[in-house]
Design a protein around this motif. Structure first.
Motif, short mmCIF file in Angstrom:
data_model
loop_
_atom_site.label_atom_id
_atom_site.label_comp_id
_atom_site.label_asym_id
_atom_site.label_seq_id
_atom_site.Cartn_x
_atom_site.Cartn_y
_atom_site.Cartn_z
N ILE A 2 -1.28 5.44 -8.02
CA ILE A 2 -0.90 4.24 -8.77
C ILE A 2 0.49 3.77 -8.34
N LYS A 3 1.42 4.70 -8.21
CA LYS A 3 2.79 4.36 -7.79
C LYS A 3 2.78 3.73 -6.40
N ARG A 4 2.00 4.31 -5.49
CA ARG A 4 1.92 3.79 -4.12
C ARG A 4 1.34 2.38 -4.11
N LEU A 5 0.26 2.17 -4.85
CA LEU A 5 -0.36 0.84 -4.90
C LEU A 5 0.58 -0.18 -5.52
N ALA A 6 1.31 0.21 -6.55
CA ALA A 6 2.24 -0.70 -7.21
C ALA A 6 3.38 -1.08 -6.28
#
Length: 429
Positions: free
Chosen positions: A116-120
């Motif tokens: 999620i952090k990477r995609l954000a």
């Protein structure tokens, strides 16, 4: 940079503060939400291991491919034997787990949060270092406050490993209230009802312009309640009541005795570690063989054996969830179960769904009444959020219990994430 993270049982979302309002970022094929699922493939070397060594812990710790969200569901349904499928790890964080199990779930949460952090961050000019994460009033499990602390520990360690530096938590129903409060021009006493995937949380809170800038909301919270019951429980109950009869539940054996109900409950209860461990044990395999010997010629128990041998519990849950979603817009729906037997279908209507989840509906209302009793005040408005609330059956249940109330339905999937982002702006901005 700061953000709000709704690490949900069914779906997750992350938001940032932009142009004086929360904005949820894109996570999964254009959607603001990503299914809380991961599929861990078994590498070629993994297949060389003895079956007892082919553990999820070994797979997630190794270099096996990890696929998330909708792609995880698709890969699992296409090739269930080629990897491990994990859905809704949040449901297990408060459970009584062995140290190795706890470490495994912590690793899974880390993988999901990292994704999620990477995609954000692909959509942002700088990394997210400060985060507000939502928490239910009670995590799913039987350990009470010990389970709550265990779950928060897992989330904190996983978030830290994922790269978040400053980590705060906020109750999910309070977050929903904060999102609703942004729209208000008057002060109100609101009963917030968040019916999520794994928990239902309620709070009675004073909201409005007079409270909007406060960084300590404890004085405005008049009461809260919560329980380990949500959309996933509705799926399980629907599968048990409407699908397991297709597997032989309620049949009479040649001995005149009924098939054991607990066997079918364990088969569909995918949010219970002990139930699933028991169902897929060697002892259950032996029990099934004995039941099949005692079964009548027209028995359907051979389908249950297929579920056992091919590990199809999640498929049954997916079928029930699909029916639940469909019944939000139609009165009757057909479920196709080719994964179990070619051409197998069954129909479920909205009334059958209502009858199947009667216990859960009663619990939703009792949690709302519990908050009223704590607060010793009636709400000016009932604000409802959470994906499960979109069901007309749930909607009707609430309206029947509160026929004269002003009821507002928020962004059913996004209110908590937006509220957590609002709180992140309040304390980090």
């Amino acid at each position: 940079m700061y953000a709000g993270l709704d690490f949900g049982t069914s779906n997750s979302a992350i938001g940032i503060w932009k142009e004086n309002e929360p904005v949820l970022l894109t996570l999964d094929n254009g959607s603001r939400f990503i299914s809380s699922t991961v599929y861990v493939t078994k590498s070629e070397q993994f297949h060389d291991l003895r079956p007892a060594e082919q553990t999820l812990a070994r797979a997630i710790a190794g270099n096996s491919e990890k696929v998330f969200g909708k792609d995880a569901i698709s890969q699992f349904l296409a090739a269930p034997d080629e990897g491990f499928f994990i859905k809704s790890p949040k449901s297990f964080l408060g459970a009584r787990l062995k140290p190795q199990q706890l470490a495994t779930y912590e690793r899974i949460v880390y993988l999901m949060m990292s994704n999620i952090k990477r995609l954000a961050e692909t959509q942002l000019p700088q990394p997210i270092e400060q985060i507000v994460i939502g928490k239910p009033v009670k995590f799913h499990g039987t350990q009470g406050e010990q389970g709550n602390q265990q779950a928060l520990g897992v989330l904190t360690r996983a978030a830290t490993e994922a790269g978040f530096k400053d980590i705060e938590f906020q109750f999910e129903p309070i977050a929903a209230a904060l999102d609703y409060e942004r729209t208000l021009s008057e002060n109100l006493t609101a009963l917030i009802v968040d019916i999520g995937g794994g928990t239902t949380d309620c709070s009675m809170i004073k909201v409005g312009p007079a409270y909007r800038e406060q960084t300590d909301r404890s004085a405005s919270i008049l009461g809260y309640s919560g329980d380990r019951i949500g959309g996933l429980d509705l799926d399980i109950r629907l599968a048990y009541r409407q699908l397991t009869p297709l597997l032989g539940k309620d049949e009479l054996l040649k001995t005149g005795l009924p098939t054991p109900a607990m066997l079918f409950w364990n088969a569909v209860c995918i949010n219970n570690v002990d139930a699933q461990t028991t169902f897929y044990s060697a002892a259950t395999g032996r029990d099934l063989e004995k039941l099949l010997r005692d079964a009548t010629t027209d028995s359907l128990l051979d389908r249950l054996q297929v579920v056992y041998e091919e590990m199809l519990s999640y498929h049954l849950s997916q079928s029930a969830e699909g029916a639940k979603i469909a019944l939000s817009s139609v009165e009757n729906t057909e479920i196709q179960m080719d994964y179990l037997e070619r051409g197998l279908t069954t129909n479920i209507d909205r009334e059958q769904f209502k009858e199947s989840i009667d216990q859960e509906l009663t619990k939703f209302i009792s949690l709302m009444k519990e908050v009223e009793t704590q607060a010793q005040v009636l709400p000016d408005v009932i604000y409802v959020t959470g994906g499960t609330a979109r069901s007309p059956v749930v909607d009707a249940c609430i309206r029947n219990a509160y026929p004269d109330a002003r009821i507002v339905f928020g962004d059913l999937f996004g209110s908590v994430g937006a509220g957590l982002t609002t709180w992140a702006h309040r304390i980090f901005g």
